[in-house]
Design an enzyme around this catalytic site. Structure first.
Site, PDB file in Angstrom:
ATOM      1  N   PRO A  22     -25.130  55.756 169.906  1.00  0.00           N
ATOM      2  CA  PRO A  22     -26.043  54.840 169.578  1.00  0.00           C
ATOM      3  C   PRO A  22     -26.987  53.873 169.368  1.00  0.00           C
ATOM      4  CG  PRO A  22     -24.523  54.458 170.565  1.00  0.00           C
ATOM      5  CD  PRO A  22     -24.004  55.715 170.659  1.00  0.00           C
ATOM      6  N   TYR A 177     -20.418  42.944 174.483  1.00  0.00           N
ATOM      7  CA  TYR A 177     -19.562  42.325 173.691  1.00  0.00           C
ATOM      8  C   TYR A 177     -18.786  41.968 173.460  1.00  0.00           C
ATOM      9  CZ  TYR A 177     -24.819  43.966 172.245  1.00  0.00           C
ATOM     10  OH  TYR A 177     -25.985  44.114 171.789  1.00  0.00           O
ATOM     11  N   ARG A 224     -16.220  53.465 173.579  1.00  0.00           N
ATOM     12  CA  ARG A 224     -17.431  53.322 174.798  1.00  0.00           C
ATOM     13  C   ARG A 224     -17.574  52.029 175.683  1.00  0.00           C
ATOM     14  NH1 ARG A 224     -24.119  51.838 173.636  1.00  0.00           N
ATOM     15  NH2 ARG A 224     -24.860  53.581 174.969  1.00  0.00           N
TER      16      ARG A 224
END
Length: 364
Positions: A22, A177, A224
Protein backbone atom coordinates in the site's frame (compact mmCIF):
# COMPACT_ATOMS: atom_id res chain seq x y z
CA UNK A 1 13.05 -18.07 -8.18
CA UNK A 2 10.63 -18.59 -5.29
CA UNK A 3 9.15 -15.10 -5.55
CA UNK A 4 7.68 -15.98 -8.93
CA UNK A 5 6.17 -19.28 -7.80
CA UNK A 6 2.45 -19.50 -7.10
CA UNK A 7 1.29 -19.43 -3.49
CA UNK A 8 -1.70 -21.18 -1.98
CA UNK A 9 -2.59 -20.34 1.60
CA UNK A 10 -5.68 -20.86 3.73
CA UNK A 11 -7.42 -17.87 2.14
CA UNK A 12 -5.11 -16.65 -0.63
CA UNK A 13 -4.29 -18.31 -3.94
CA UNK A 14 -1.76 -16.15 -5.76
CA UNK A 15 0.11 -16.59 -9.06
CA UNK A 16 3.31 -15.29 -7.45
CA UNK A 17 4.62 -14.31 -4.03
CA UNK A 18 4.98 -10.60 -4.80
CA UNK A 19 2.55 -8.14 -3.24
CA UNK A 20 2.29 -4.52 -4.25
CA UNK A 21 2.53 -2.69 -0.94
CA UNK A 22 0.00 0.00 0.00
CA UNK A 23 1.39 3.39 -1.04
CA UNK A 24 -0.20 6.79 -0.59
CA UNK A 25 -0.15 8.66 -3.91
CA UNK A 26 -2.38 11.67 -3.11
CA UNK A 27 -4.19 11.86 -6.46
CA UNK A 28 -7.81 11.68 -5.24
CA UNK A 29 -10.25 14.59 -5.30
CA UNK A 30 -9.48 16.37 -2.05
CA UNK A 31 -13.07 17.51 -1.51
CA UNK A 32 -15.00 14.34 -2.30
CA UNK A 33 -12.38 11.68 -1.53
CA UNK A 34 -13.16 10.06 -4.89
CA UNK A 35 -10.17 8.37 -6.59
CA UNK A 36 -8.83 10.12 -9.68
CA UNK A 37 -10.08 8.61 -12.98
CA UNK A 38 -6.51 7.56 -13.81
CA UNK A 39 -6.44 5.44 -10.66
CA UNK A 40 -8.18 2.78 -12.76
CA UNK A 41 -5.22 2.67 -15.14
CA UNK A 42 -2.66 2.92 -12.34
CA UNK A 43 -3.79 -0.26 -10.59
CA UNK A 44 -4.63 -2.17 -13.77
CA UNK A 45 -1.07 -1.59 -15.00
CA UNK A 46 0.21 -3.38 -11.89
CA UNK A 47 -2.22 -6.31 -11.91
CA UNK A 48 0.59 -8.84 -12.45
CA UNK A 49 1.44 -8.51 -8.74
CA UNK A 50 0.36 -11.61 -6.87
CA UNK A 51 -1.72 -9.29 -4.68
CA UNK A 52 -2.28 -5.54 -4.81
CA UNK A 53 -2.95 -3.77 -1.53
CA UNK A 54 -4.43 -0.38 -2.32
CA UNK A 55 -3.27 2.92 -0.95
CA UNK A 56 -4.79 3.63 2.44
CA UNK A 57 -8.43 4.75 2.25
CA UNK A 58 -10.09 6.55 5.12
CA UNK A 59 -13.05 4.95 6.88
CA UNK A 60 -14.46 8.28 8.07
CA UNK A 61 -13.64 11.91 7.40
CA UNK A 62 -11.83 12.34 10.72
CA UNK A 63 -9.48 9.52 9.71
CA UNK A 64 -8.11 11.39 6.68
CA UNK A 65 -4.40 12.12 7.08
CA UNK A 66 -3.42 14.33 4.15
CA UNK A 67 -4.48 16.05 0.93
CA UNK A 68 -5.66 13.91 -1.97
CA UNK A 69 -6.25 10.72 0.03
CA UNK A 70 -9.29 8.72 -1.10
CA UNK A 71 -12.01 7.31 1.11
CA UNK A 72 -14.44 4.40 1.28
CA UNK A 73 -17.08 6.11 3.38
CA UNK A 74 -19.57 7.16 0.69
CA UNK A 75 -21.34 5.51 -2.21
CA UNK A 76 -19.75 8.01 -4.60
CA UNK A 77 -16.31 6.84 -3.49
CA UNK A 78 -17.31 3.18 -3.72
CA UNK A 79 -18.63 3.66 -7.25
CA UNK A 80 -15.25 5.04 -8.36
CA UNK A 81 -13.47 2.09 -6.73
CA UNK A 82 -15.73 -0.33 -8.64
CA UNK A 83 -14.11 0.83 -11.86
CA UNK A 84 -10.67 0.19 -10.33
CA UNK A 85 -11.41 -3.32 -9.12
CA UNK A 86 -13.11 -4.25 -12.39
CA UNK A 87 -10.05 -3.15 -14.36
CA UNK A 88 -7.68 -5.09 -12.07
CA UNK A 89 -9.81 -8.22 -12.36
CA UNK A 90 -10.02 -7.86 -16.13
CA UNK A 91 -6.21 -8.02 -16.16
CA UNK A 92 -6.26 -11.14 -13.98
CA UNK A 93 -5.26 -9.42 -10.75
CA UNK A 94 -6.39 -9.46 -7.11
CA UNK A 95 -6.78 -6.34 -4.97
CA UNK A 96 -7.43 -5.69 -1.27
CA UNK A 97 -8.43 -2.24 0.04
CA UNK A 98 -6.33 -0.92 2.90
CA UNK A 99 -8.72 0.58 5.47
CA UNK A 100 -7.13 3.43 7.38
CA UNK A 101 -7.84 5.81 10.23
CA UNK A 102 -4.97 8.23 10.76
CA UNK A 103 -5.76 9.06 14.38
CA UNK A 104 -3.68 11.97 15.60
CA UNK A 105 -1.61 11.99 12.39
CA UNK A 106 -4.03 14.45 10.84
CA UNK A 107 -4.71 18.18 10.79
CA UNK A 108 -7.79 20.44 10.84
CA UNK A 109 -6.49 21.97 7.60
CA UNK A 110 -6.98 18.58 5.93
CA UNK A 111 -10.28 17.31 7.26
CA UNK A 112 -11.84 20.38 8.88
CA UNK A 113 -11.94 19.18 12.47
CA UNK A 114 -9.68 18.35 15.41
CA UNK A 115 -7.91 14.98 15.05
CA UNK A 116 -8.88 12.20 17.43
CA UNK A 117 -6.69 9.69 19.23
CA UNK A 118 -6.74 7.37 22.26
CA UNK A 119 -5.40 10.24 24.37
CA UNK A 120 -4.75 13.95 23.97
CA UNK A 121 -1.05 13.50 23.20
CA UNK A 122 0.39 15.70 20.48
CA UNK A 123 2.65 14.17 17.86
CA UNK A 124 6.15 15.62 17.69
CA UNK A 125 7.28 17.22 14.43
CA UNK A 126 5.26 18.66 11.56
CA UNK A 127 2.58 17.36 9.22
CA UNK A 128 1.74 18.00 5.58
CA UNK A 129 -1.59 19.76 4.98
CA UNK A 130 -3.23 21.54 2.08
CA UNK A 131 -1.21 24.63 3.04
CA UNK A 132 2.08 22.70 3.08
CA UNK A 133 4.14 21.61 6.06
CA UNK A 134 2.64 22.88 9.30
CA UNK A 135 2.81 22.26 13.05
CA UNK A 136 0.87 19.33 14.46
CA UNK A 137 -2.06 19.93 16.80
CA UNK A 138 -3.12 18.25 19.99
CA UNK A 139 -5.74 15.58 19.25
CA UNK A 140 -8.95 15.09 21.14
CA UNK A 141 -9.26 11.88 23.16
CA UNK A 142 -12.04 9.64 21.90
CA UNK A 143 -14.89 8.91 24.27
CA UNK A 144 -15.81 5.27 24.83
CA UNK A 145 -18.98 5.59 22.75
CA UNK A 146 -16.99 7.20 19.95
CA UNK A 147 -14.55 4.28 19.95
CA UNK A 148 -17.46 1.97 19.24
CA UNK A 149 -18.53 4.25 16.38
CA UNK A 150 -15.06 4.09 14.82
CA UNK A 151 -15.15 0.29 15.06
CA UNK A 152 -18.41 0.33 13.14
CA UNK A 153 -16.93 2.74 10.59
CA UNK A 154 -14.24 0.15 9.84
CA UNK A 155 -16.91 -2.54 9.49
CA UNK A 156 -19.03 -0.37 7.20
CA UNK A 157 -16.03 0.49 5.03
CA UNK A 158 -15.17 -3.22 4.75
CA UNK A 159 -18.70 -4.03 3.65
CA UNK A 160 -18.55 -1.18 1.14
CA UNK A 161 -15.18 -2.43 -0.16
CA UNK A 162 -16.55 -5.88 -0.94
CA UNK A 163 -19.59 -4.34 -2.62
CA UNK A 164 -17.15 -2.26 -4.71
CA UNK A 165 -15.44 -5.43 -5.94
CA UNK A 166 -12.38 -5.63 -3.72
CA UNK A 167 -11.25 -9.18 -2.97
CA UNK A 168 -10.71 -8.29 0.67
CA UNK A 169 -9.44 -5.59 3.02
CA UNK A 170 -6.27 -4.90 4.95
CA UNK A 171 -6.65 -3.10 8.27
CA UNK A 172 -3.90 -0.52 8.73
CA UNK A 173 -2.55 -1.18 12.21
CA UNK A 174 0.94 0.18 11.53
CA UNK A 175 3.05 3.33 11.13
CA UNK A 176 1.72 5.27 14.09
CA UNK A 177 -1.92 5.59 13.02
CA UNK A 178 -5.01 5.03 15.16
CA UNK A 179 -4.87 1.26 15.66
CA UNK A 180 -1.20 1.37 16.64
CA UNK A 181 -1.83 4.45 18.80
CA UNK A 182 -4.06 2.28 20.98
CA UNK A 183 -1.29 -0.33 21.25
CA UNK A 184 1.53 2.06 22.23
CA UNK A 185 1.93 3.38 25.75
CA UNK A 186 3.17 6.81 24.73
CA UNK A 187 0.00 7.53 22.74
CA UNK A 188 -2.48 5.56 24.86
CA UNK A 189 -2.65 6.99 28.37
CA UNK A 190 -6.24 6.05 29.00
CA UNK A 191 -7.39 4.78 32.37
CA UNK A 192 -10.56 3.07 31.21
CA UNK A 193 -11.02 -0.36 29.63
CA UNK A 194 -9.13 0.73 26.49
CA UNK A 195 -5.88 1.73 28.19
CA UNK A 196 -3.31 0.82 30.82
CA UNK A 197 -2.61 -2.90 30.72
CA UNK A 198 -1.56 -4.75 27.59
CA UNK A 199 -4.93 -6.50 27.50
CA UNK A 200 -6.74 -3.18 27.62
CA UNK A 201 -4.56 -1.64 24.90
CA UNK A 202 -5.33 -4.64 22.68
CA UNK A 203 -9.07 -4.14 23.04
CA UNK A 204 -9.65 -1.61 20.24
CA UNK A 205 -7.49 -3.36 17.60
CA UNK A 206 -9.16 -6.69 18.34
CA UNK A 207 -12.62 -5.13 18.30
CA UNK A 208 -11.91 -3.71 14.83
CA UNK A 209 -10.72 -7.08 13.54
CA UNK A 210 -13.74 -8.90 14.99
CA UNK A 211 -16.23 -6.35 13.63
CA UNK A 212 -14.76 -6.54 10.13
CA UNK A 213 -14.56 -10.34 10.20
CA UNK A 214 -18.24 -10.47 11.14
CA UNK A 215 -19.08 -8.26 8.18
CA UNK A 216 -17.09 -9.92 5.39
CA UNK A 217 -15.53 -13.13 6.75
CA UNK A 218 -12.03 -13.81 8.06
CA UNK A 219 -10.76 -15.09 4.70
CA UNK A 220 -11.13 -11.57 3.31
CA UNK A 221 -9.34 -9.75 6.14
CA UNK A 222 -5.66 -8.97 6.60
CA UNK A 223 -3.93 -6.83 9.24
CA UNK A 224 -0.79 -4.75 8.84
CA UNK A 225 1.45 -4.14 11.87
CA UNK A 226 4.82 -2.48 12.47
CA UNK A 227 6.04 -3.47 15.94
CA UNK A 228 8.64 -1.14 17.39
CA UNK A 229 8.51 1.19 14.39
CA UNK A 230 8.99 4.78 15.67
CA UNK A 231 7.26 6.38 12.69
CA UNK A 232 4.95 9.28 13.55
CA UNK A 233 6.40 9.55 17.06
CA UNK A 234 5.35 6.10 18.27
CA UNK A 235 7.34 4.46 21.07
CA UNK A 236 6.93 0.72 21.70
CA UNK A 237 9.64 -0.46 24.03
CA UNK A 238 7.36 -3.30 25.12
CA UNK A 239 6.54 -4.61 21.62
CA UNK A 240 7.94 -8.06 22.44
CA UNK A 241 5.20 -8.38 25.04
CA UNK A 242 2.38 -6.62 23.19
CA UNK A 243 2.52 -8.19 19.74
CA UNK A 244 2.80 -11.86 20.72
CA UNK A 245 -0.35 -11.30 22.77
CA UNK A 246 -2.02 -9.59 19.81
CA UNK A 247 -1.10 -12.52 17.58
CA UNK A 248 -2.49 -14.94 20.16
CA UNK A 249 -5.82 -13.10 19.90
CA UNK A 250 -5.70 -13.08 16.08
CA UNK A 251 -5.00 -16.82 15.90
CA UNK A 252 -8.63 -17.40 16.88
CA UNK A 253 -9.53 -16.30 13.35
CA UNK A 254 -8.21 -17.69 10.07
CA UNK A 255 -7.36 -14.28 8.63
CA UNK A 256 -6.23 -13.96 5.04
CA UNK A 257 -2.81 -12.80 6.22
CA UNK A 258 -0.70 -10.84 8.68
CA UNK A 259 1.36 -8.09 7.02
CA UNK A 260 4.48 -7.32 9.06
CA UNK A 261 6.76 -4.33 8.56
CA UNK A 262 10.31 -5.16 9.61
CA UNK A 263 13.07 -2.60 10.11
CA UNK A 264 16.82 -3.27 10.25
CA UNK A 265 17.13 -2.05 13.85
CA UNK A 266 14.15 -4.03 15.18
CA UNK A 267 13.99 -7.31 13.19
CA UNK A 268 10.53 -8.36 14.27
CA UNK A 269 10.05 -11.15 11.74
CA UNK A 270 12.34 -13.57 13.52
CA UNK A 271 10.34 -13.04 16.73
CA UNK A 272 6.82 -13.16 15.31
CA UNK A 273 7.00 -15.59 12.39
CA UNK A 274 7.09 -18.66 14.70
CA UNK A 275 3.94 -17.38 16.43
CA UNK A 276 1.83 -16.93 13.31
CA UNK A 277 0.68 -20.14 11.58
CA UNK A 278 -1.13 -18.39 8.74
CA UNK A 279 0.02 -16.49 5.68
CA UNK A 280 2.60 -13.81 6.44
CA UNK A 281 3.44 -10.93 4.12
CA UNK A 282 6.78 -9.30 4.91
CA UNK A 283 7.58 -5.67 4.18
CA UNK A 284 11.19 -4.59 4.69
CA UNK A 285 11.43 -0.93 5.63
CA UNK A 286 14.73 0.73 4.72
CA UNK A 287 16.14 3.71 2.87
CA UNK A 288 16.47 1.73 -0.35
CA UNK A 289 13.71 -0.32 -2.00
CA UNK A 290 13.62 -4.03 -1.23
CA UNK A 291 15.64 -5.95 -3.81
CA UNK A 292 14.74 -9.17 -5.56
CA UNK A 293 17.49 -11.02 -3.72
CA UNK A 294 16.26 -9.74 -0.35
CA UNK A 295 12.78 -10.94 -1.22
CA UNK A 296 14.06 -14.35 -2.29
CA UNK A 297 15.96 -14.64 0.98
CA UNK A 298 12.83 -13.96 3.03
CA UNK A 299 10.96 -16.72 1.20
CA UNK A 300 13.82 -19.22 1.37
CA UNK A 301 14.33 -18.62 5.10
CA UNK A 302 10.65 -19.18 5.85
CA UNK A 303 10.27 -15.73 7.40
CA UNK A 304 7.61 -14.83 4.82
CA UNK A 305 5.19 -16.47 2.43
CA UNK A 306 4.76 -13.32 0.34
CA UNK A 307 6.98 -10.22 0.09
CA UNK A 308 5.63 -6.70 -0.38
CA UNK A 309 7.39 -4.35 -2.77
CA UNK A 310 6.52 -0.67 -2.77
CA UNK A 311 8.62 1.95 -4.53
CA UNK A 312 9.76 -0.47 -7.24
CA UNK A 313 6.14 -0.94 -8.32
CA UNK A 314 5.77 2.81 -8.86
CA UNK A 315 8.32 2.92 -11.68
CA UNK A 316 8.02 -0.71 -12.78
CA UNK A 317 4.35 -1.59 -13.34
CA UNK A 318 5.43 -5.00 -14.68
CA UNK A 319 7.80 -5.74 -11.79
CA UNK A 320 7.25 -9.55 -11.73
CA UNK A 321 8.19 -9.77 -15.42
CA UNK A 322 11.32 -7.70 -14.82
CA UNK A 323 12.30 -9.92 -11.91
CA UNK A 324 11.76 -13.02 -14.06
CA UNK A 325 14.14 -11.62 -16.67
CA UNK A 326 16.56 -9.98 -14.23
CA UNK A 327 15.90 -6.93 -16.40
CA UNK A 328 16.92 -3.37 -15.53
CA UNK A 329 14.68 -1.58 -13.05
CA UNK A 330 13.46 1.97 -13.47
CA UNK A 331 13.58 4.39 -10.53
CA UNK A 332 11.02 7.03 -9.68
CA UNK A 333 12.06 10.35 -8.18
CA UNK A 334 10.60 11.12 -4.75
CA UNK A 335 8.96 14.27 -6.16
CA UNK A 336 6.37 12.17 -8.03
CA UNK A 337 5.41 9.90 -5.14
CA UNK A 338 2.69 12.19 -3.79
CA UNK A 339 0.44 15.00 -4.95
CA UNK A 340 -2.07 16.07 -7.54
CA UNK A 341 0.40 16.07 -10.43
CA UNK A 342 -0.23 13.26 -12.89
CA UNK A 343 3.28 12.79 -14.23
CA UNK A 344 4.95 9.92 -12.44
CA UNK A 345 1.61 8.15 -11.96
CA UNK A 346 0.58 6.11 -15.01
CA UNK A 347 3.34 7.11 -17.42
CA UNK A 348 6.00 4.54 -16.44
CA UNK A 349 6.11 2.04 -19.33
CA UNK A 350 6.21 -1.73 -19.16
CA UNK A 351 9.37 -3.45 -20.37
CA UNK A 352 9.42 -3.64 -24.16
CA UNK A 353 12.94 -4.94 -24.75
CA UNK A 354 13.59 -8.33 -26.36
CA UNK A 355 13.46 -10.91 -23.51
CA UNK A 356 16.37 -12.77 -25.13
CA UNK A 357 18.59 -9.83 -24.19
CA UNK A 358 18.21 -10.77 -20.53
CA UNK A 359 18.15 -14.55 -20.86
CA UNK A 360 21.62 -15.09 -19.40
CA UNK A 361 20.99 -13.03 -16.31
CA UNK A 362 17.54 -14.58 -15.87
CA UNK A 363 19.10 -18.04 -15.63
CA UNK A 364 21.72 -16.95 -13.16
Amino acid sequence: MRLLEGFSGTALQLPNRMAMAPMTRGRADDVTGVPHPRTVEYYAQRASAGLIVSEGVWVNRTGKSGPGIPGLATEQQAEAWRAVTAAVHEEGGRIFAQLWHAGRVAHPGVMGRTPVAPSAVRQAGRIFSAAGWTDTVEPRALGENEIGEVVQDFAAAARRAIAAGFDGVELHGANGYLIQEFLARNTNRREDRYGGSVAARLRFPVEVVVAVVRQIGAARVGLRISPGNPENDISEDDWKEVYPRLIAELRRYELAYLHVIDTPDVEVLSHLRPLWPGTLIANLRSEEPTTQDEGESLIESGLADVVAFGRLFIANPDLPARFALRAPLARAHHDVYYGARLDGYTDFPALEADPAKFACSARS
